[in-house]
Design a protein around this motif. Structure first.
Motif, PDB file in Angstrom:
ATOM      1  N   ASP A 159      21.351   4.518 -39.079  1.00  0.00           N
ATOM      2  CA  ASP A 159      22.527   5.203 -39.599  1.00  0.00           C
ATOM      3  C   ASP A 159      23.130   6.164 -38.574  1.00  0.00           C
ATOM      4  N   GLY A 160      23.194   5.686 -37.329  1.00  0.00           N
ATOM      5  CA  GLY A 160      23.865   6.475 -36.302  1.00  0.00           C
ATOM      6  C   GLY A 160      23.066   7.642 -35.757  1.00  0.00           C
ATOM      7  N   LYS A 161      21.804   7.749 -36.153  1.00  0.00           N
ATOM      8  CA  LYS A 161      20.977   8.842 -35.653  1.00  0.00           C
ATOM      9  C   LYS A 161      19.739   8.247 -34.971  1.00  0.00           C
ATOM     10  N   ALA A 162      19.488   8.688 -33.730  1.00  0.00           N
ATOM     11  CA  ALA A 162      18.305   8.216 -32.999  1.00  0.00           C
ATOM     12  C   ALA A 162      17.175   9.208 -33.190  1.00  0.00           C
ATOM     13  N   GLN A 163      15.997   8.703 -33.520  1.00  0.00           N
ATOM     14  CA  GLN A 163      14.857   9.600 -33.577  1.00  0.00           C
ATOM     15  C   GLN A 163      13.550   8.874 -33.346  1.00  0.00           C
ATOM     16  N   VAL A 164      12.560   9.649 -32.917  1.00  0.00           N
ATOM     17  CA  VAL A 164      11.263   9.070 -32.624  1.00  0.00           C
ATOM     18  C   VAL A 164      10.592   8.690 -33.932  1.00  0.00           C
ATOM     19  N   ALA A 165      10.152   7.431 -34.006  1.00  0.00           N
ATOM     20  CA  ALA A 165       9.585   6.929 -35.256  1.00  0.00           C
ATOM     21  C   ALA A 165       8.078   6.745 -35.155  1.00  0.00           C
ATOM     22  N   GLY A 166       7.552   6.891 -33.952  1.00  0.00           N
ATOM     23  CA  GLY A 166       6.113   6.691 -33.802  1.00  0.00           C
ATOM     24  C   GLY A 166       5.796   6.359 -32.364  1.00  0.00           C
ATOM     25  N   LYS A 167       4.625   5.777 -32.187  1.00  0.00           N
ATOM     26  CA  LYS A 167       4.158   5.540 -30.832  1.00  0.00           C
ATOM     27  C   LYS A 167       3.295   4.292 -30.838  1.00  0.00           C
ATOM     28  N   VAL A 168       3.447   3.484 -29.806  1.00  0.00           N
ATOM     29  CA  VAL A 168       2.555   2.331 -29.647  1.00  0.00           C
ATOM     30  C   VAL A 168       1.762   2.516 -28.364  1.00  0.00           C
ATOM     31  N   PRO A 169       0.566   1.911 -28.247  1.00  0.00           N
ATOM     32  CA  PRO A 169      -0.211   2.081 -27.013  1.00  0.00           C
ATOM     33  C   PRO A 169       0.594   1.545 -25.839  1.00  0.00           C
ATOM     34  N   CYS A 170       0.531   2.229 -24.737  1.00  0.00           N
ATOM     35  CA  CYS A 170       1.346   1.829 -23.589  1.00  0.00           C
ATOM     36  C   CYS A 170       0.697   2.317 -22.302  1.00  0.00           C
ATOM     37  N   GLY A 171      -0.474   1.768 -22.008  1.00  0.00           N
ATOM     38  CA  GLY A 171      -1.216   2.219 -20.834  1.00  0.00           C
ATOM     39  C   GLY A 171      -0.731   1.561 -19.557  1.00  0.00           C
ATOM     40  N   TYR A 172      -1.281   1.998 -18.453  1.00  0.00           N
ATOM     41  CA  TYR A 172      -0.998   1.356 -17.176  1.00  0.00           C
ATOM     42  C   TYR A 172      -1.774   0.044 -17.114  1.00  0.00           C
ATOM     43  N   VAL A 173      -1.112  -1.000 -16.665  1.00  0.00           N
ATOM     44  CA  VAL A 173      -1.796  -2.281 -16.445  1.00  0.00           C
ATOM     45  C   VAL A 173      -1.883  -2.488 -14.933  1.00  0.00           C
ATOM     46  N   PHE A 174      -3.111  -2.527 -14.441  1.00  0.00           N
ATOM     47  CA  PHE A 174      -3.312  -2.553 -12.999  1.00  0.00           C
ATOM     48  C   PHE A 174      -3.467  -3.966 -12.472  1.00  0.00           C
ATOM     49  N   VAL A 175      -2.761  -4.258 -11.384  1.00  0.00           N
ATOM     50  CA  VAL A 175      -2.951  -5.512 -10.660  1.00  0.00           C
ATOM     51  C   VAL A 175      -3.795  -5.195  -9.435  1.00  0.00           C
ATOM     52  N   ASP A 176      -4.888  -5.947  -9.278  1.00  0.00           N
ATOM     53  CA  ASP A 176      -5.751  -5.760  -8.108  1.00  0.00           C
ATOM     54  C   ASP A 176      -6.193  -7.139  -7.655  1.00  0.00           C
ATOM     55  N   GLY A 177      -5.754  -7.532  -6.478  1.00  0.00           N
ATOM     56  CA  GLY A 177      -6.042  -8.893  -6.037  1.00  0.00           C
ATOM     57  C   GLY A 177      -5.422  -9.855  -7.017  1.00  0.00           C
ATOM     58  N   SER A 178      -6.206 -10.827  -7.479  1.00  0.00           N
ATOM     59  CA  SER A 178      -5.635 -11.802  -8.398  1.00  0.00           C
ATOM     60  C   SER A 178      -5.843 -11.400  -9.855  1.00  0.00           C
ATOM     61  N   SER A 179      -6.450 -10.257 -10.096  1.00  0.00           N
ATOM     62  CA  SER A 179      -6.694  -9.897 -11.493  1.00  0.00           C
ATOM     63  C   SER A 179      -5.614  -8.968 -12.020  1.00  0.00           C
ATOM     64  N   VAL A 180      -5.256  -9.182 -13.264  1.00  0.00           N
ATOM     65  CA  VAL A 180      -4.226  -8.382 -13.923  1.00  0.00           C
ATOM     66  C   VAL A 180      -4.839  -7.766 -15.166  1.00  0.00           C
ATOM     67  N   GLY A 181      -4.925  -6.464 -15.207  1.00  0.00           N
ATOM     68  CA  GLY A 181      -5.395  -5.801 -16.416  1.00  0.00           C
ATOM     69  C   GLY A 181      -6.903  -5.719 -16.549  1.00  0.00           C
ATOM     70  N   ASP A 182      -7.665  -6.251 -15.575  1.00  0.00           N
ATOM     71  CA  ASP A 182      -9.127  -6.142 -15.673  1.00  0.00           C
ATOM     72  C   ASP A 182      -9.593  -4.755 -15.273  1.00  0.00           C
ATOM     73  N   ILE A 183      -8.920  -4.193 -14.286  1.00  0.00           N
ATOM     74  CA  ILE A 183      -9.308  -2.860 -13.815  1.00  0.00           C
ATOM     75  C   ILE A 183      -8.884  -1.839 -14.861  1.00  0.00           C
ATOM     76  N   THR A 184      -9.850  -1.016 -15.280  1.00  0.00           N
ATOM     77  CA  THR A 184      -9.553  -0.011 -16.295  1.00  0.00           C
ATOM     78  C   THR A 184      -9.644   1.380 -15.678  1.00  0.00           C
ATOM     79  N   GLU A 185      -9.261   2.370 -16.450  1.00  0.00           N
ATOM     80  CA  GLU A 185      -9.391   3.752 -15.999  1.00  0.00           C
ATOM     81  C   GLU A 185     -10.841   4.060 -15.619  1.00  0.00           C
ATOM     82  N   SER A 186     -11.781   3.461 -16.345  1.00  0.00           N
ATOM     83  CA  SER A 186     -13.185   3.736 -16.058  1.00  0.00           C
ATOM     84  C   SER A 186     -13.589   3.154 -14.694  1.00  0.00           C
ATOM     85  N   ASP A 187     -13.048   1.992 -14.334  1.00  0.00           N
ATOM     86  CA  ASP A 187     -13.308   1.466 -12.987  1.00  0.00           C
ATOM     87  C   ASP A 187     -12.698   2.385 -11.933  1.00  0.00           C
ATOM     88  N   LEU A 188     -11.511   2.887 -12.224  1.00  0.00           N
ATOM     89  CA  LEU A 188     -10.871   3.773 -11.249  1.00  0.00           C
ATOM     90  C   LEU A 188     -11.679   5.055 -11.102  1.00  0.00           C
TER      91      LEU A 188
END
Lengths: 563, 563
Positions: A437-466
């Protein structure tokens, strides 16, 4: 100005007739720009870029937007709109196409040409591509798109107006408002005004330079500076800049011609992009000026210009190797001139200064943005953003493209032009913004972490590996191996102790080996044969010892192996 | 300008009556300043500071000058002169005193007080200390020293004139020429002029800001900006600055008094240094303004000022914790104001921006040198250096304190004022400069590497350990352990494979284990029992596999253990 905090939860269902905006990257960092628009169960994506890792992402090659929020709904994607050809707007596209190959791609001629070259490198099929230009209007499902010319540090950039039943959204992409651009293609404020008259319900604006007062200097103002540098130099000239900055390269080519020099490109991406730009007519290469790099090296130094990559001090780049006198055929000499015609991306300072110091050591003169006007930004400064807000007069504003400090500064500019604070939404990656209705507002949040590319792997490296890598990288490790006879329950081999990144000869550990054996014998004598408990005992003994003797905390890897 | 290259060798013996200058730090980097003067077999040292590590020195705590060049001759050291109390000029002194405890220490009152506090922390005895002030003249062996007041970003800094039979050397230390300094103590150009009239044979000048055109702004010009910030704030104010910047803290105290606020210090070094500065009369604390941090927290926000450390984004500092809302008793709120009244040291950008973004996220206004005049440099800019050269009219010039780019810019300024190019010497750490018959020139080079402090070890960590750490930090490691029966020559345990920083569950390695066993069996069958050869075989198998499957190059640690 609304800036809700992390206690946000998953948003409820989208009300009928509303538009949902889900930024999956670029709101909270400079890079990996990607925004999903949802209307009536259908999705539109604007941009799909990468973020380059900084020092707290050790070993990571690239960071991608997090596709999780749409992973189950990729079939609902009507199109991916690419606003311009920079890596932080197109670079993650191959990774998205791996998940659904036939997403229609929409962008300008140059943007899609650069993307195609990237898709070929990734060995992906050329999918449905819709080349659009300013003024075009085209619908994908419920999304009625109109494209508007904007000026940026790469040619052929577009803003996009998105009309749905929920209203009109204007997304600037990256832009600035150079009033005398090299190609005469200005940011189309007449279109902004027309859309403003129609009524822009949500204005999504580039925040990158919102903290910078005034106006971004025109690209053309670099020409007289380059001219002076060329005039003063009577030896070799090297100009480093971004490999996609067609207009910057154009200016160097023009200066070379007017000073009777020849030019060669150095660096794979420079060669590739300039070939594309030339072929499509975005770069005008005067006849005879361009030669191959080895040919150039045979000319007298005062006739040479090299246009190279490496302006961010990348250690493997041609420029870094030249600075270390470690390049195949470019040998820097006292009196040579090197121009860093580029920005200095935060975090790259030490690397760039190492290159400047290296070049200075051999007596080269280094011209850079710190001592001459050899770079201008590609983004609108605060003064330009104020013009935009006053021309568009949007109902709601969502600052995009920037760190929090940039987005807040941008939000403040919107507010100053009269947008009510409650209609200026500050959101970060993963925040879900609904236009209802013409008004923008924050309605919530979805998970949105960093996805790391390392060599040929995508998303395998986690914060804990870092985290492990950070510990390993700062402190090294000590590994202790003990062999226990599974029959007799006696230590029959080791302890062998190996350390890396720890600085001492491994014989320093001899003094602690008897304590390790004693601790194990005690446990084994008590018939403890749980491997984990035995390892913990080893870890405790060696950990305490190293802390007392060295005041350090390396990673400790105890291995108790049965044989 | 002479800038000889690394083919230099160990210098010959010092000619009779000549002065030798051996820079052991600070010529080629901003930090670890230390210069040795040798005359007639006796040594004088000026400064002994630390360098703070950057990203390519992972895990290193501090970097020291390399004492090797004088290690066998410490008994010949007549004195250590400390020009001012910054860490990059005094911080390595405890490490030098560990090698010879009774080196006489010479410096101003504040400099020696800050040093004493450091020596106590290192549990070193207070050695012979000679407090000197501007105008003092005192001889140590053949070195006749005269001290000259200079203005810098810490009070009580001194330049030193060194007279020997070889001539007169004037060493500025760090300095600038604020003409209206807070304490009225200006850089004494009358003394520079008098020494110039006498004849300065070698002028050693601070290069840090030689690339910066014009003049460094006066410290006092910050006052009206602080006043405006205080005036505009009606909530809590936090000001972060360097813990040794007495005059900056003075200005914050003064602003607090005039706006009716109370002040507390946060951060150990801030509390300690300001206590020393107050006790010695360098800091004037108006009655009642200073309270303890917990007391301050009880006051209404509009009466609070915190003066804190952490202006460089140090992750463990109070300010970083505040930015993450992770501080014991300071809870940042929308509308609070944080002032970063400090420089931004290259390499710290990302850390500082993380703090600014964190504070912005909670709605704090962040004032920093990028958007307000809340910091001025402590170093003379190009314009000031020109004044110095014209007043001193030195015979020879040796730029000190800076990276190569700074020293070259400084050398160029000397040349522009008429110092002949062949009398301007550009030297890096370890270059030996001899002043013979009124002419300074590079006579050779001594080894002068970085000495790394890590935990309690000094100099144990080598470049090779750092290389290991860089690989571990970027790629992690895979360790493969195999137990071989020493009697039968058969594999009886393992392979056990452990990886860290590598991102995959260890079960991913199961597929390669048979290949490892096969490779070992083959070698053992051929009666190869050399442990190194067995390990290499394991390394080859796993290395090839990981490169093919993951396109990465982790460190591989093969361990073949006999039991």
């Amino acid at each position: 100005m609304s800036h809700p905090h992390p206690e946000l939860t998953t948003p409820g269902p989208l009300p009928q007739g509303a538009l949902r905006i889900i930024p999956l990257g670029g709101l909270g960092e400079v890079g990996r720009n990607m925004t999903v628009f949802e209307y009536d169960g259908r999705l539109l994506i604007v941009d799909c870029g990468v973020l380059f890792p900084e020092e707290n992402h050790p070993g990571v090659d690239l960071i991608l937007p997090d596709f999780d929020a749409i992973r189950g709904r990729l079939d609902a994607v009507e199109a991916l709109v690419l606003t311009h050809g920079h890596e932080d707007h197109i670079g993650a596209t191959p990774y998205l196409l791996r998940e659904r190959e036939d997403i229609p791609l929409v962008g300008s001629e140059l943007t899609l040409a650069l993307l195609s070259s990237k898709l070929r490198e990734h060995r992906l099929k050329e999918t449905a591509q819709h080349v659009v230009r300013e003024g075009d209007r085209i619908a994908f499902g419920p999304f009625d798109l109109e494209f508007v010319a904007v000026n940026h540090s790469i040619p052929d950039a577009l803003a996009v107006a998105i009309r749905t039943g929920a209203g009109l959204v204007l997304h600037t992409g990256d832009f600035k408002m150079d009033q005398l651009p090299m190609d005469g293609r200005i940011t189309d404020l007449r279109a902004f005004a027309r859309l403003g008259e129609e009524g822009v319900d949500l204005f999504m604006t580039d925040s990158t330079n919102a903290e910078v007062p005034g106006f971004t200097t025109a690209e053309k103002n670099i020409a007289p500076v380059l001219d002076r540098v060329f005039h003063q130099s009577n030896q070799r000239l090297i100009v480093a800049c971004f490999a996609s900055h067609v207009h910057r390269v154009q200016q160097v080519l023009d200066a070379a011609v007017s000073h009777g020099r020849k030019v060669a490109y150095v660096g794979r991406s420079m060669v590739r992009n300039m070939a594309i730009a030339k072929e499509l007519g975005y770069l005008h290469v005067p006849a005879g000026v361009l030669v191959d790099a080895k040919e150039l090296a045979e000319l007298p130094p005062e006739q040479q210009v090299l246009i190279s990559t490496g302006s961010q001090g990348e250690p493997l780049s041609a420029l870094s190797r030249i600075a270390q006198r470690n390049h195949n055929f470019v040998h820097i000499e006292e009196g040579d001139t090197v121009v860093l015609a580029s920005s200095l991306i935060p975090g790259n300072e030490n690397a760039v200064y190492r290159v400047i110091n290296g070049l200075s050591r051999w007596g080269a003169t280094v011209v850079h943005k710190g001592n001459a006007l050899v770079h201008v930004s590609g983004h609108a400064s605060a003064g330009e953003l104020l013009y935009c807000y006053n021309i568009v007069r949007p109902r709601n504003v969502l600052p995009v493209h920037g760190e929090i400090r940039h987005m807040r500064a941008n939000a403040e500019l919107a507010r100053e032009t009269g947008v009510p604070a409650e209609h200026v939404v500050i959101a970060e990656d993963g925040f879900v913004v609904d236009l209802v209705d013409g008004k923008a507002q924050v309605a919530g949040k979805v998970p949105c972490g960093y996805v790391f590319v390392d060599g040929s792997s995508v998303g395998d490296i986690t914060e804990s590996d870092l985290k492990d890598r950070r510990i390993l990288g700062e402190e090294g490790f000590i590994s202790v191996i003990v062999v226990v006879d599974s029959q007799t329950g006696k230590v029959v081999g080791g302890p062998e102790i190996h350390a890396r990144g720890f600085a001492e000869d491994d014989s320093v550990f001899d003094e602690i080996k008897p304590d390790i054996i004693a601790a194990l014998d005690r446990l084994l004598g008590e018939r403890v044969d749980d491997n984990h408990q035995l390892q913990q005992a080893v870890r405790r003994v060696i950990g305490r010892w190293v802390s007392n003797t060295h005041r350090r905390r390396p990673m400790i890897i105890p291995v108790v192996i049965e044989a």
